[in-house]
Each structure stands twice: as C-alpha cells, then as structure tokens.
Enzyme design. Sequence first.
Site, PDB file in Angstrom:
ATOM      1  N   GLU A   1      44.830  41.770  27.124  1.00  0.00           N
ATOM      2  CA  GLU A   1      45.574  40.609  26.307  1.00  0.00           C
ATOM      3  C   GLU A   1      44.716  40.783  24.981  1.00  0.00           C
ATOM      4  O   GLU A   1      43.518  40.523  24.983  1.00  0.00           O
ATOM      5  CB  GLU A   1      45.469  39.282  26.951  1.00  0.00           C
ATOM      6  CG  GLU A   1      45.968  38.255  26.042  1.00  0.00           C
ATOM      7  CD  GLU A   1      46.110  36.812  26.505  1.00  0.00           C
ATOM      8  OE1 GLU A   1      45.988  36.877  27.852  1.00  0.00           O
ATOM      9  OE2 GLU A   1      46.160  35.897  25.872  1.00  0.00           O
TER      10      GLU A   1
ATOM     11  N   ASP B   1      37.062  41.388  43.344  1.00  0.00           N
ATOM     12  CA  ASP B   1      38.358  40.979  43.693  1.00  0.00           C
ATOM     13  C   ASP B   1      38.850  39.718  43.127  1.00  0.00           C
ATOM     14  O   ASP B   1      38.525  38.709  43.249  1.00  0.00           O
ATOM     15  CB  ASP B   1      38.359  40.655  45.388  1.00  0.00           C
ATOM     16  CG  ASP B   1      39.853  40.371  45.864  1.00  0.00           C
ATOM     17  OD1 ASP B   1      40.688  40.171  45.185  1.00  0.00           O
ATOM     18  OD2 ASP B   1      39.909  40.458  46.956  1.00  0.00           O
TER      19      ASP B   1
ATOM     20  N   HIS C   1      45.750  34.584  17.139  1.00  0.00           N
ATOM     21  CA  HIS C   1      46.386  35.182  18.166  1.00  0.00           C
ATOM     22  C   HIS C   1      47.119  36.365  17.657  1.00  0.00           C
ATOM     23  O   HIS C   1      47.227  37.659  17.817  1.00  0.00           O
ATOM     24  CB  HIS C   1      47.305  34.524  19.063  1.00  0.00           C
ATOM     25  CG  HIS C   1      46.884  34.266  20.466  1.00  0.00           C
ATOM     26  ND1 HIS C   1      47.976  34.180  21.440  1.00  0.00           N
ATOM     27  CD2 HIS C   1      45.654  34.181  21.101  1.00  0.00           C
ATOM     28  CE1 HIS C   1      46.988  34.019  22.546  1.00  0.00           C
ATOM     29  NE2 HIS C   1      45.768  33.812  22.330  1.00  0.00           N
TER      30      HIS C   1
HETATM   31  P1  NDP Z   1      32.142  45.470  52.358  1.00  0.00           P
HETATM   32  O1  NDP Z   1      33.112  45.726  53.319  1.00  0.00           O
HETATM   33  O2  NDP Z   1      31.941  46.770  51.377  1.00  0.00           O
HETATM   34  O3  NDP Z   1      30.787  44.947  52.783  1.00  0.00           O
HETATM   35  C1  NDP Z   1      29.555  44.877  52.039  1.00  0.00           C
HETATM   36  C2  NDP Z   1      28.667  46.361  52.171  1.00  0.00           C
HETATM   37  O4  NDP Z   1      27.759  46.238  51.434  1.00  0.00           O
HETATM   38  C3  NDP Z   1      28.357  46.367  53.690  1.00  0.00           C
HETATM   39  O5  NDP Z   1      28.501  47.756  53.941  1.00  0.00           O
HETATM   40  C4  NDP Z   1      26.841  46.136  53.543  1.00  0.00           C
HETATM   41  O6  NDP Z   1      26.039  46.944  54.487  1.00  0.00           O
HETATM   42  C5  NDP Z   1      26.636  46.738  52.163  1.00  0.00           C
HETATM   43  N1  NDP Z   1      25.315  46.058  51.348  1.00  0.00           N
HETATM   44  C6  NDP Z   1      24.216  46.804  51.137  1.00  0.00           C
HETATM   45  N2  NDP Z   1      23.434  45.937  50.649  1.00  0.00           N
HETATM   46  C7  NDP Z   1      23.786  44.840  50.936  1.00  0.00           C
HETATM   47  C8  NDP Z   1      23.139  43.417  50.476  1.00  0.00           C
HETATM   48  N3  NDP Z   1      21.993  43.426  49.946  1.00  0.00           N
HETATM   49  N4  NDP Z   1      23.987  42.268  50.719  1.00  0.00           N
HETATM   50  C9  NDP Z   1      24.926  42.452  51.501  1.00  0.00           C
HETATM   51  N5  NDP Z   1      25.686  43.791  51.708  1.00  0.00           N
HETATM   52  C10 NDP Z   1      24.915  44.836  51.518  1.00  0.00           C
HETATM   53  O7  NDP Z   1      32.770  44.443  51.227  1.00  0.00           O
HETATM   54  P2  NDP Z   1      32.656  42.952  51.427  1.00  0.00           P
HETATM   55  O8  NDP Z   1      32.536  42.315  52.922  1.00  0.00           O
HETATM   56  O9  NDP Z   1      31.940  42.358  50.380  1.00  0.00           O
HETATM   57  O10 NDP Z   1      34.146  42.539  51.279  1.00  0.00           O
HETATM   58  C11 NDP Z   1      34.630  42.871  49.961  1.00  0.00           C
HETATM   59  C12 NDP Z   1      36.109  43.370  49.975  1.00  0.00           C
HETATM   60  O11 NDP Z   1      37.043  42.732  50.893  1.00  0.00           O
HETATM   61  C13 NDP Z   1      36.851  43.423  48.762  1.00  0.00           C
HETATM   62  O12 NDP Z   1      37.117  44.711  48.295  1.00  0.00           O
HETATM   63  C14 NDP Z   1      38.186  42.551  48.878  1.00  0.00           C
HETATM   64  O13 NDP Z   1      39.048  42.816  48.076  1.00  0.00           O
HETATM   65  C15 NDP Z   1      38.253  42.676  50.214  1.00  0.00           C
HETATM   66  N6  NDP Z   1      38.822  41.932  51.149  1.00  0.00           N
HETATM   67  C16 NDP Z   1      39.202  40.492  50.627  1.00  0.00           C
HETATM   68  C17 NDP Z   1      39.978  39.615  51.149  1.00  0.00           C
HETATM   69  C18 NDP Z   1      40.045  38.237  50.742  1.00  0.00           C
HETATM   70  O14 NDP Z   1      39.512  37.923  49.899  1.00  0.00           O
HETATM   71  N7  NDP Z   1      40.798  37.339  51.487  1.00  0.00           N
HETATM   72  C19 NDP Z   1      40.484  39.875  52.777  1.00  0.00           C
HETATM   73  C20 NDP Z   1      39.989  41.261  53.104  1.00  0.00           C
HETATM   74  C21 NDP Z   1      39.409  42.081  52.517  1.00  0.00           C
HETATM   75  P3  NDP Z   1      25.817  46.574  56.029  1.00  0.00           P
HETATM   76  O15 NDP Z   1      27.333  47.315  56.536  1.00  0.00           O
HETATM   77  O16 NDP Z   1      24.870  47.476  56.442  1.00  0.00           O
HETATM   78  O17 NDP Z   1      25.761  45.300  56.129  1.00  0.00           O
END
Ligand code: NDP
Length: 412
Positions: free
Chosen positions: A73, A268, A365
């Site tokens: 936009e 997201d 705008h």
């Molecule tokens: P991830 O699944 O990528 O999990 C976070 C990752 O970050 C984990 O692998 C974690 O490691 C790693 N990590 C590294 N350092 C840190 C830290 N300091 N603190 C926390 N995590 C760390 O992402 P999210 O769980 O955040 O999920 C977000 C995604 O989910 C987005 O892409 C979203 O679009 C999607 N989503 C959204 C939904 C909704 O909003 N309703 C439903 C389903 C999916 P470790 O594995 O070692 O813990």
Amino acid sequence: MKFHQMNWQQRLAAIDANTNLSTSEKALLNHNYSAINEQMIENYITSFSLPEGVLPNIIINDDAYQVPMVTEEPSVIAAASNGARMINMGGGVHTTNVSREMIGQVLINDADFSTIETLVTNQAAHLIDLGNAAHPSMAQRGGGLKRITTRDLGSGFVSVDLHIDTQAAMGANVVNTISEAVAGYFKAQQVGNVVMAILSNFATSSLVTAKVALPFKAIAKAGFEAADIAQRIVLANQFSQRDPYRATTENKGVMNGIDAVVMASGNDWRAISAGVHAYAARDGQYRNLVTWTCDDTTLYGEITVPMPVGIVGGSISIVPLVQTNHKLLNVDSASQLAQVIVAVGLAQNLSALRALVTSGIQAGHMQLQLKSLALAVGATIAEVPVLVTQLQQAAHADMQTARQLLTEMREK
Ligand code: NDP
C-alpha cells in the site's frame, strides 16, 4: 502422478499445459524461483515479492529504531514515518510487555466441569511434567508449560488452558506438541470427549502496551489550530469506541503498520491479525484498539494488543532477507520486537487520524496512489513521473484519465 509429487519443472509444465502461459509469463515464474522457498511450502511454483521500505527513526523507550516494513500500500510507510516524527517530538513511545506466554487448549465436551477442574488441580505437577516431556528443550531453556487453568464453556464444553512460555519463539508448533501430549492424558482418563488440542491465537497472555504523550506543538499543521486537531483526534477516536463500522477501519489503519513489520520480521501475520481483532472485540463489541485523550496542553495515546511474535522459529531462521531485517531492527528479544511492532501501530494510527480530522485522508493518499495508478494503466518506469505530474493537475485522477493522458503522451 499427483501434483504435489511432481518436481518443480513438472509442476510448471503442468500449469503451462492448463493455462497456456506466454514466454514472458513463464520467464517470470522461472526468474523468481528460490530453492529455499521451494522447501518451505507444498506445490511451490515461484516466489511472490512485495515492496519493503524502512521507517527510519522511531524512539521507543528512549532508544531509536529503524524499522523494516513490507507492504503493497503506497501510503503506509510515509504515514508511519510521519506518525513517528510527531511521536519523537513528544519524547517517543513508552512500551511495556507484562507477560509473554502462549495458551494451548485441550477441548473436551460431554464433560463435567468440576471433575476436570479437580483433576487439573490434583494432577497439575504431573500434567506439567507430561507436557514438558513432549518438548523438553523449551523447559531446559527456562520456558515450557508453566500452569494449567480450566474454563467452563457451558453445556458440557470445557477448555483446559495450558500456559506455555515459548521464550524467543512465537511457539505455535511447540504449544501444539505440548497440548497434544496433555490431551493424551485426558483421553486416557475418559473424562469426556477430547475433541482436539491446539494453541489459541487469542494471546491474552502476550499483551503489549504502547503509550505516547504529545505536546500540541508535535501535532501542529499549517492552517489548523493544534489544540483543535487534538480535540478532533479524540472525537474521531470516540466514534470508533461506539461504532464497529468506524472501529474496523481505524483498526485496519493500525494493522497497516503492525502487519508490515510482522511480515518484514518473518512472523505469522494471520496469527497476529486474528488475535488483535479478537482482542478488539473482547467485551462483546468490536472497538478501536487505540485510545486518545487530551488535556489543555497534551494529546495522550495508548494501545494494548496481543503481540506473540518470535525472533526465532518458523520462517525466521530460514529466509535470508528476514535475517537482514532483524539486523536492521536490532532487537535482542521477542518481547522487544513485539514492543517495536505495537509502537509502529500507534504511530500509524496517529498519522491517519490527524490526516482525517484536518485535510482528509485523500490529500496525502492520492499523491502516493498516483504512482500506482500510472503503473496500473501500463506506464513504463520512465513514463511514471511525467504521468504523475499530469495526474496531479487533472480534475479527476482516475484510471480513465490516466489511460487517456498516457495515450496522449505517447502520441506526442
Ligand atoms: P518452530 O516450530 O520453528 O519452533 C521454534 C524453534 O526455535 C524450535 O526449533 C526451537 O528449538 C528453536 N529455538 C532456538 N532458540 C530458541 C529460543 N531461545 N527460544 C525458543 N525457541 C528457540 O516455530 P514456532 O513453534 O515458533 O511456530 C511458529 C510457526 O508455526 C509459524 O511458522 C506459524 O506460521 C506456524 N503455525 C501457526 C499456527 C497458528 O498460529 N494457529 C498453527 C500452526 C503453525 P528447540 O526445538 O530446540 O526447542
């Protein structure tokens, strides 16, 4: 072969067979291929890009930030920058992020609420261990499932709410993993029909508040009385308190800023939008997110919204441009990023309301829209500035006029 089993070239060929693409259209799809993006989604064919700009300076809690914004936009970044300019004159935005927890839900029907409530109370420690065992790394870094509460939704419907600290991540996947593990326990206990387990995007435990106090001179505008502008901003805001039609539009303006930074930071935006709008309707009526008040010298603005963004996880660590954007943002924590995003939403709102109650939104705008109008009627990059100048002088800067002016320009 099913579409999703095809490789990229096969998918393009299948689409071409259905659509009869021109050579230049095929070249476009090819040109925007990204090996990383192909790994990110199903049925990948190409990459879609949007403009990215920067809000060069907004002061938040006495620190200056440059904020990357992704938007299609034309007026969004100009308005955010203008809002930030006024806010900086008033000493900047003051933000707080009281808590940062996500909520996972285990949803059970055919249930007796008090039975589930008692079970949760008596088994809290066991359930917390069970949930954290499903994703132990989060608990190891100090996060994970912290507490469990229950809500009676009536008629035998119960929500078991899991309060999960997701640290630097937004945490959707982590929350879902933990929630499904806890759901397994309730299934085994046979205390009702466990329908599903998933995070809630109504992230009421991740609220961020941003406030500004602006001396009237900060919002001054030639041809208008600054005190009058402040009073009219307050009045405009009161319409949104009363009227969902107006509130929706005011909040869309806030989301112009919020979504643009959420996208640039690789978060997201659907999750954020869903949570913000639900919060705007939390008392049963959809209302504005920002509140403006004033006294004799100062205009006060305040916004509180859920902002559960991450600085790791999802696409954040995968997309190189997102990583560059995080470098521009220079934030150390998810909480800090959330505060920057909400501050930009407030700046966006200030700019829009000030324009609306003074010269009207179209004046600013349309100046910016004219470039898009010129492009939309087929002007080349070299023709755009000439056509924009002509459109500025035209009685009606609409598509028909733009087409006509472009034709005349080419004939000359
Ligand atoms: P991830 O699944 O990528 O999990 C976070 C990752 O970050 C984990 O692998 C974690 O490691 C790693 N990590 C590294 N350092 C840190 C830290 N300091 N603190 C926390 N995590 C760390 O992402 P999210 O769980 O955040 O999920 C977000 C995604 O989910 C987005 O892409 C979203 O679009 C999607 N989503 C959204 C939904 C909704 O909003 N309703 C439903 C389903 C999916 P470790 O594995 O070692 O813990």
